[in-house]
Design a protein around this motif. Structure first.
Motif, PDB file in Angstrom:
ATOM      1  N   GLU A 180       0.826  -1.211   0.000  1.00 39.10           N
ATOM      2  CA  GLU A 180       0.000   0.000   0.000  1.00 39.10           C
ATOM      3  C   GLU A 180       0.857   1.257   0.000  1.00 39.10           C
ATOM      4  OE1 GLU A 180      -3.105   0.452   2.907  1.00 39.10           O
ATOM      5  OE2 GLU A 180      -3.676  -1.660   2.684  1.00 39.10           O
ATOM      6  N   ARG A 224       3.979   1.559  -0.965  1.00 41.28           N
ATOM      7  CA  ARG A 224       4.693   1.623  -2.241  1.00 41.28           C
ATOM      8  C   ARG A 224       3.766   2.143  -3.340  1.00 41.28           C
ATOM      9  NH1 ARG A 224       9.479  -1.703  -4.015  1.00 41.28           N
ATOM     10  NH2 ARG A 224       9.382  -1.678  -6.260  1.00 41.28           N
ATOM     11  N   SER A 225       2.523   1.711  -3.321  1.00 39.95           N
ATOM     12  CA  SER A 225       1.547   2.151  -4.315  1.00 39.95           C
ATOM     13  C   SER A 225       1.270   3.649  -4.158  1.00 39.95           C
ATOM     14  CB  SER A 225       0.265   1.347  -4.151  1.00 39.95           C
ATOM     15  OG  SER A 225      -0.703   1.787  -5.057  1.00 39.95           O
ATOM     16  N   ARG A 226       1.129   4.107  -2.925  1.00 41.72           N
ATOM     17  CA  ARG A 226       0.882   5.537  -2.685  1.00 41.72           C
ATOM     18  C   ARG A 226       2.050   6.386  -3.175  1.00 41.72           C
ATOM     19  NH1 ARG A 226      -1.708   4.279   2.638  1.00 41.72           N
ATOM     20  NH2 ARG A 226       0.421   4.136   3.375  1.00 41.72           N
ATOM     21  N   LYS A 227       3.270   5.922  -2.947  1.00 38.13           N
ATOM     22  CA  LYS A 227       4.451   6.673  -3.364  1.00 38.13           C
ATOM     23  C   LYS A 227       4.532   6.783  -4.877  1.00 38.13           C
ATOM     24  CE  LYS A 227       7.289   5.702   0.661  1.00 38.13           C
ATOM     25  NZ  LYS A 227       8.440   4.976   1.183  1.00 38.13           N
ATOM     26  N   THR A 228       4.195   5.722  -5.578  1.00 37.19           N
ATOM     27  CA  THR A 228       4.269   5.745  -7.046  1.00 37.19           C
ATOM     28  C   THR A 228       3.143   6.582  -7.649  1.00 37.19           C
ATOM     29  OG1 THR A 228       3.050   3.663  -7.301  1.00 37.19           O
ATOM     30  CG2 THR A 228       5.460   3.533  -7.209  1.00 37.19           C
ATOM     31  N   GLN A 229       2.054   6.749  -6.894  1.00 36.35           N
ATOM     32  CA  GLN A 229       0.931   7.566  -7.385  1.00 36.35           C
ATOM     33  C   GLN A 229       1.097   9.033  -6.995  1.00 36.35           C
ATOM     34  OE1 GLN A 229      -2.629   5.734  -5.920  1.00 36.35           O
ATOM     35  NE2 GLN A 229      -2.347   3.903  -7.155  1.00 36.35           N
ATOM     36  N   GLY A 230       2.115   9.321  -6.202  1.00 42.15           N
ATOM     37  CA  GLY A 230       2.373  10.694  -5.816  1.00 42.15           C
ATOM     38  C   GLY A 230       1.492  11.218  -4.708  1.00 42.15           C
ATOM     39  N   ALA A 231       0.859  10.307  -3.977  1.00 45.76           N
ATOM     40  CA  ALA A 231      -0.042  10.741  -2.892  1.00 45.76           C
ATOM     41  C   ALA A 231       0.682  10.864  -1.590  1.00 45.76           C
ATOM     42  CB  ALA A 231      -1.186   9.761  -2.738  1.00 45.76           C
TER      43      ALA A 231
END
Length: 63
Positions: free
Chosen positions: A54, A56-63
């Motif tokens: 989760e 890692r996903s937030r970091k790649t989405q820029g959130a």
């Protein structure tokens, strides 16, 4: 509720990571540490891995 424990081979399959990548990321502080089960056995908490994914996903989405 107890978290399920996953052995390294299962972690590799589920998260598409090689053994060397898992341990390199752990050394860099970018992957959860496993729980020691015995003198030569470790496993990862599924909840720790899901939280890592989760984040890692937030970091790649820029959130």
């Amino acid at each position: 509720m107890a978290s399920q424990l996953l052995k390294r081979t299962e972690v590799e399959k589920r998260y598409c990571l090689s053994r060397s990548t898992i341990y390199r990321l752990m050394d860099e502080g970018l992957f959860p540490r496993p729980v020691r089960l015995g003198s030569r056995s470790v496993a990862w908490k599924e909840s720790d891995l899901e939280q890592w994914l989760e984040e890692r996903s937030r970091k790649t989405q820029g959130a």
